[in-house]
Motif scaffolding. Sequence first.
Motif: not given
Length: 189
Positions: A169-173
């Motif tokens: 999720d962090t990488m996607h953001r």
Amino acid sequence: MSALTLQFTQVGLDALLTAKTNGKKAQISHMAFGDASYTPSQTQTSLRSLKELQPIRDDNYETDENHQVTVVALFDKAMSAPEYTIREVGVYIQIDEPAGSDENLILLGVYSEPNRTLGYRTPDVKILQSVTLSLAQLPSDSVEIKPGVDNLNMLLDNELADLTLVQLDTMHRQLNQELRLLALENAQS
């Protein structure tokens, strides 16, 4: 909490001898926390102030000359009682019951020390507690460990899956933010 050494109970040792005489093995099946602080006695049959009881989730048996087994329980359930100070730990056996059942539990050993706090239990904290038992002090071939359905590998898999989801999720953001910045830079050119 650090590694713990248990005071074996007479009721636990008697149950092991009786089971062995009858051709059975006792199952180390549960661990418990309590909030009483004292010097354990061999004559104990229960924790002085039991707060939580959980099934054994995993074990590690060492076949060296020490004949030790480490059992692990996860204290992660929602608590109906208020939070408490952990000052006593108990390990339970059972004979002729399915592993994970709370029926016919026999206190095998207790760990506690006067005026010593081992930990603190709140609803928001998971505690993975291990206790190492020296099987050399028990009747030979009298116990076995039957971890519950959710053993430690499954618990770790769940924790790792949650961590992986957070990282993705962090990488996607971050990727979306970089794409927006790149789009802004291209629009200004």
